[in-house]
Design an enzyme around this catalytic site. Sequence first.
Site, PDB file in Angstrom:
ATOM      1  N   CYS A  95      84.619  -9.885 -68.807  1.00 11.13           N
ATOM      2  CA  CYS A  95      83.497  -9.155 -68.293  1.00 11.13           C
ATOM      3  C   CYS A  95      83.363  -9.474 -66.822  1.00 11.13           C
ATOM      4  O   CYS A  95      84.212  -9.025 -66.019  1.00 11.13           O
ATOM      5  CB  CYS A  95      82.098  -9.770 -68.986  1.00 11.13           C
ATOM      6  SG  CYS A  95      80.771  -8.667 -68.499  1.00 11.13           S
ATOM      7  N   HIS A 202      83.364  -8.748 -75.072  1.00 13.33           N
ATOM      8  CA  HIS A 202      83.342 -10.292 -75.130  1.00 13.33           C
ATOM      9  C   HIS A 202      83.816 -10.806 -76.504  1.00 13.33           C
ATOM     10  O   HIS A 202      83.208 -10.644 -77.534  1.00 13.33           O
ATOM     11  CB  HIS A 202      81.903 -10.806 -75.168  1.00 13.33           C
ATOM     12  CG  HIS A 202      80.983 -10.641 -73.687  1.00 13.33           C
ATOM     13  ND1 HIS A 202      81.023 -11.770 -72.819  1.00 13.33           N
ATOM     14  CD2 HIS A 202      80.553  -9.458 -73.263  1.00 13.33           C
ATOM     15  CE1 HIS A 202      80.362 -11.407 -71.806  1.00 13.33           C
ATOM     16  NE2 HIS A 202      80.136 -10.029 -71.920  1.00 13.33           N
ATOM     17  N   GLU A 204      84.365 -13.725 -77.251  1.00  7.76           N
ATOM     18  CA  GLU A 204      83.649 -15.175 -77.675  1.00  7.76           C
ATOM     19  C   GLU A 204      82.512 -14.888 -78.492  1.00  7.76           C
ATOM     20  O   GLU A 204      81.971 -15.817 -79.105  1.00  7.76           O
ATOM     21  CB  GLU A 204      83.535 -15.987 -76.389  1.00  7.76           C
ATOM     22  CG  GLU A 204      82.492 -15.586 -75.614  1.00  7.76           C
ATOM     23  CD  GLU A 204      82.582 -14.163 -74.495  1.00  7.76           C
ATOM     24  OE1 GLU A 204      83.593 -13.817 -74.751  1.00  7.76           O
ATOM     25  OE2 GLU A 204      81.649 -14.067 -73.512  1.00  7.76           O
TER      26      GLU A 204
END
Lengths: 255, 152
Positions: A95, A202, A204
Amino acid sequence: MEKRPEALLLKFPGTNCDVETARALDTTGFRVRTIPFKGISEEAILQCRLLVLPGGFSYGDYIMAGRLAQLKLEQALGDALNRFRDQGGYILGICNGFQILVKLGLLPSGSLIAHADGRFRCQWVKLRNHRPDHPFLRALPEVVEFPIACAEGRFVAAPGDAEAYLDKGLVTLTYEDNVNGSSAAIAGLQDESGRVFGMMPHPERFLTRAHHVDPDWAGDPDRGWGYYFFRSMYEELNPATEPEKSTESSQAMTL
Amino acid sequence: MRHIVEILNRFQPDTDAGRLLYTPADTGMTCRTTRRYAFQYTGRLDSLQDFVRTVLLDPISEDLHEAARPCLDEFAFYLDISLKPGLLDLEKEAVVQYVRDRQDADWTLETLSVGRRYYFLGTGLIGPEPFIRDMVNPVIHTWNVVHGTALV
């Protein structure tokens, strides 16, 4: 002696995804060190195996997303990141980290600008995996889901460049439904060496099945695709590890 | 000396101006937004211009307009909005701090003004008053309206 490969998380003022990114790296086997930008040095970078620039709003995204972080990094480190890559290090930008890597010129030329509709988008997206041979992507299926959360995630490039990146294999991920108007629907890129990797979504935020927005999601019995994203890089850096792969059935299913 | 630059994103489409109002309305106009920087400086202009190109401009997606006159023609009016002097403008502070940190600059920044310019394009059904009412916070903003060649 610690055998876990070290991942270094670089935190700028305004970075806000460092904790969950550190958790994802730790969960998948890495030894994680988070360094605030003021404490960064070339020595610290050269000691790690994977340098991660997490998501957030570095320096408030003032001027444009990633610009001030790029300038500060260039001031502080010169071309140390190039040396790190040339010596075999991997660099991941997620990002805002992707925006910084593009601004630094470590990824193919382009820019990440405001979405075509001018809105911040926080949603799950389907992505096509164009580089199943890449250490970050090799355990992932052909179509994968991750969340995005950004206002300036629309990749644009000079006319013809985005298509050329696709032809050259530099595009790693594309949006199945081009939600933000990116050129060639680009959601992720790598450099020529494959050692610098950036993406807007993302990973994660999708470590476990329970993270998925759909409580009935059945892509994998336990893990989210983000787990396999980081784990396969861990296995790349630690070849003695038994490979973990998402199941055949889950890879074949329609998401 | 004074140097004014305006930066326009070439990928940004015209947006429906009515969406800028609290109660979206059919205004018959579209809007383009630019970033505007006014430098009061001493030293070499070419160094300042180099700074603008490398720090404030994204050459992939943006066009630079270096003049006091508007970068777009045929607008009904434009609305300049910036923070009042003395208020904490974090974008300005970030730019000023970066300039101070540079050791190699052969120009000196005396003051910087950062603002947004909203061009209203087309022959609209309404004037600037509703946009001023809904976009400007008079407590913190200064603003200015200039009418152009297109009729409102």
